[in-house]
Write a protein that holds these residues in place. Sequence first.
Motif, mmCIF file in Angstrom:
data_model
loop_
_atom_site.group_PDB
_atom_site.id
_atom_site.type_symbol
_atom_site.label_atom_id
_atom_site.label_comp_id
_atom_site.label_asym_id
_atom_site.label_seq_id
_atom_site.Cartn_x
_atom_site.Cartn_y
_atom_site.Cartn_z
ATOM 1 N N LYS A 279 0.833 -1.206 0.000
ATOM 2 C CA LYS A 279 0.000 0.000 0.000
ATOM 3 C C LYS A 279 0.871 1.261 0.000
ATOM 4 C CE LYS A 279 -4.055 -2.015 0.191
ATOM 5 N NZ LYS A 279 -5.036 -1.898 -0.933
ATOM 6 N N ILE A 280 1.960 1.232 0.762
ATOM 7 C CA ILE A 280 2.873 2.377 0.783
ATOM 8 C C ILE A 280 3.556 2.530 -0.574
ATOM 9 C CG2 ILE A 280 4.998 3.291 1.787
ATOM 10 C CD1 ILE A 280 4.195 2.008 4.442
ATOM 11 N N SER A 281 4.005 1.428 -1.148
ATOM 12 C CA SER A 281 4.655 1.466 -2.450
ATOM 13 C C SER A 281 3.734 2.049 -3.522
ATOM 14 C CB SER A 281 5.099 0.048 -2.851
ATOM 15 O OG SER A 281 5.669 0.038 -4.137
ATOM 16 N N ASP A 282 2.457 1.678 -3.468
ATOM 17 C CA ASP A 282 1.494 2.150 -4.464
ATOM 18 C C ASP A 282 1.283 3.661 -4.410
ATOM 19 O OD1 ASP A 282 1.145 -0.445 -5.314
ATOM 20 O OD2 ASP A 282 -0.743 -0.755 -4.238
ATOM 21 N N LEU A 283 1.546 4.275 -3.254
ATOM 22 C CA LEU A 283 1.348 5.719 -3.124
ATOM 23 C C LEU A 283 2.211 6.502 -4.110
ATOM 24 C CD1 LEU A 283 1.233 6.139 0.777
ATOM 25 C CD2 LEU A 283 -0.701 6.140 -0.810
ATOM 26 N N ARG A 284 3.321 5.934 -4.545
ATOM 27 C CA ARG A 284 4.193 6.627 -5.498
ATOM 28 C C ARG A 284 3.487 6.881 -6.827
ATOM 29 N NH1 ARG A 284 8.685 2.874 -6.606
ATOM 30 N NH2 ARG A 284 7.076 1.320 -6.113
ATOM 31 N N PHE A 285 2.445 6.093 -7.093
ATOM 32 C CA PHE A 285 1.800 6.175 -8.406
ATOM 33 C C PHE A 285 0.309 6.579 -8.340
ATOM 34 C CE2 PHE A 285 5.116 2.906 -8.473
ATOM 35 C CZ PHE A 285 5.978 3.474 -9.410
ATOM 36 N N ASN A 286 -0.317 6.414 -7.178
ATOM 37 C CA ASN A 286 -1.755 6.748 -7.114
ATOM 38 C C ASN A 286 -2.030 8.083 -6.403
ATOM 39 O OD1 ASN A 286 -1.628 6.158 -4.332
ATOM 40 N ND2 ASN A 286 -2.352 4.056 -4.607
ATOM 41 N N GLN A 287 -0.959 8.829 -6.095
ATOM 42 C CA GLN A 287 -1.118 10.154 -5.490
ATOM 43 C C GLN A 287 -0.482 11.217 -6.390
ATOM 44 O OE1 GLN A 287 -2.860 10.382 -2.121
ATOM 45 N NE2 GLN A 287 -3.376 8.579 -3.350
ATOM 46 N N LYS A 288 -0.848 12.467 -6.141
ATOM 47 C CA LYS A 288 -0.277 13.578 -6.905
ATOM 48 C C LYS A 288 0.986 14.077 -6.205
ATOM 49 C CE LYS A 288 -4.746 15.156 -8.706
ATOM 50 N NZ LYS A 288 -5.723 16.278 -8.772
ATOM 51 N N TRP A 289 2.074 14.176 -6.963
ATOM 52 C CA TRP A 289 3.366 14.584 -6.421
ATOM 53 C C TRP A 289 3.900 15.791 -7.191
ATOM 54 C CZ3 TRP A 289 4.776 12.375 -1.975
ATOM 55 C CH2 TRP A 289 4.229 11.128 -1.657
ATOM 56 N N THR A 290 4.551 16.687 -6.449
ATOM 57 C CA THR A 290 5.205 17.833 -7.055
ATOM 58 C C THR A 290 6.697 17.740 -6.785
ATOM 59 O OG1 THR A 290 3.256 19.227 -6.672
ATOM 60 C CG2 THR A 290 5.331 20.340 -7.124
ATOM 61 N N LYS A 291 7.476 17.728 -7.878
ATOM 62 C CA LYS A 291 8.919 17.597 -7.723
ATOM 63 C C LYS A 291 9.521 18.910 -7.268
ATOM 64 C CE LYS A 291 12.932 15.557 -10.013
ATOM 65 N NZ LYS A 291 13.459 14.909 -11.240
ATOM 66 N N LYS A 292 10.422 18.826 -6.284
ATOM 67 C CA LYS A 292 11.076 20.033 -5.760
ATOM 68 C C LYS A 292 12.074 20.573 -6.765
ATOM 69 C CE LYS A 292 10.749 19.127 -0.789
ATOM 70 N NZ LYS A 292 11.518 18.960 0.458
#
Length: 332
Positions: free
Chosen positions: A319-332
């Motif tokens: 579930k933690i691993s999946d967060l890399r792909f099912n959440q919105k991320w903004t690169k610094k």
Amino acid sequence: MKFLILFLGCIIVSCQNIKSEDTFSKTKLIPSKIDSLKSRFEVENLIRNCDINYKKFELKRIEELDRDYERDSLTKLLAKKLKVNSSFFKADFDNNGLTDLLVIGDNKKCYYGFENKSCDFNSLVLMNFKGGNYKISNVERTSFNYSFVPKIEYINNNVVLVIYNPKSEYRGHVYEKERIDTLTYKFDTFIELANNHKQANIEKIEYSTSPCFGTCPVYTLTIDNKKNAVLLAKEYNFSDEYNDNDEGFFNGKIEDEKYNELINILNYIDFSKLKDEYHVTATCQSGCMLKITYNNGKVKTIGDYGQVGTYGLKLLYQKISDLRFNQKWTKK
């Protein structure tokens, strides 16, 4: 034979000490296709048609395994003692009124030279949902093809799946002890049946992975209790080809549903009571470190080489691993 007598004695005691966590009310059976299955041919066809990954699946009783593995001989003895002498069984694991299907067999994923033998070992549950929908749930904790004995049992009328693992040894050296896992269907998979789990106030989740001999993703993910998250992607997170431009620091906000899912799993598995260290005996595996800050600064740290310490932890890691792909991320 002596270890089997002692092992089975422990089995009886352990099952007697498990109590149901909730008042159980059995759902009335709704007749479905699985109830009518009688032959190996019918069961194999259903499994093969449900998932493209099991197009070659063949049912096999444990006594029919013919791999040259010392563990398999112990598994056969254990299956005989436990009277697990069929290749498929039926039960309603999720209490939805529809009969599910537990199968044992060979998925024919063989290495060269084993074409005519049972080189593979698989135990699956075909979950049966309304509308004629099925889902295959693999009940193997590791990916090493270790044989074990799955058995349907009942605790206070509640169906559970008990996984009996014999010891594994090679030339007299024991590298895995006997193990019994009592599983229930929860969070859309099979995990250890939990009792009297407490609701901890989780303040921070920190999770990091280590490299393997290959392209395992290496990253660190931190989530606070306001759902703020920081992802440090180091290598192989977005491709099997290393590309430094794709990796880096990312900020995100975890969705309520996904965050609550992590919290619910952590509390259900009673994370604070788990071991501090787990490890598989194989080499070149990826490990992970899980750090939970809770209840006004208490800290629980779990190191897990192989990332399969328990069924519950394995689910949490995924579930933690999946967060890399099912959440919105903004690169610094």
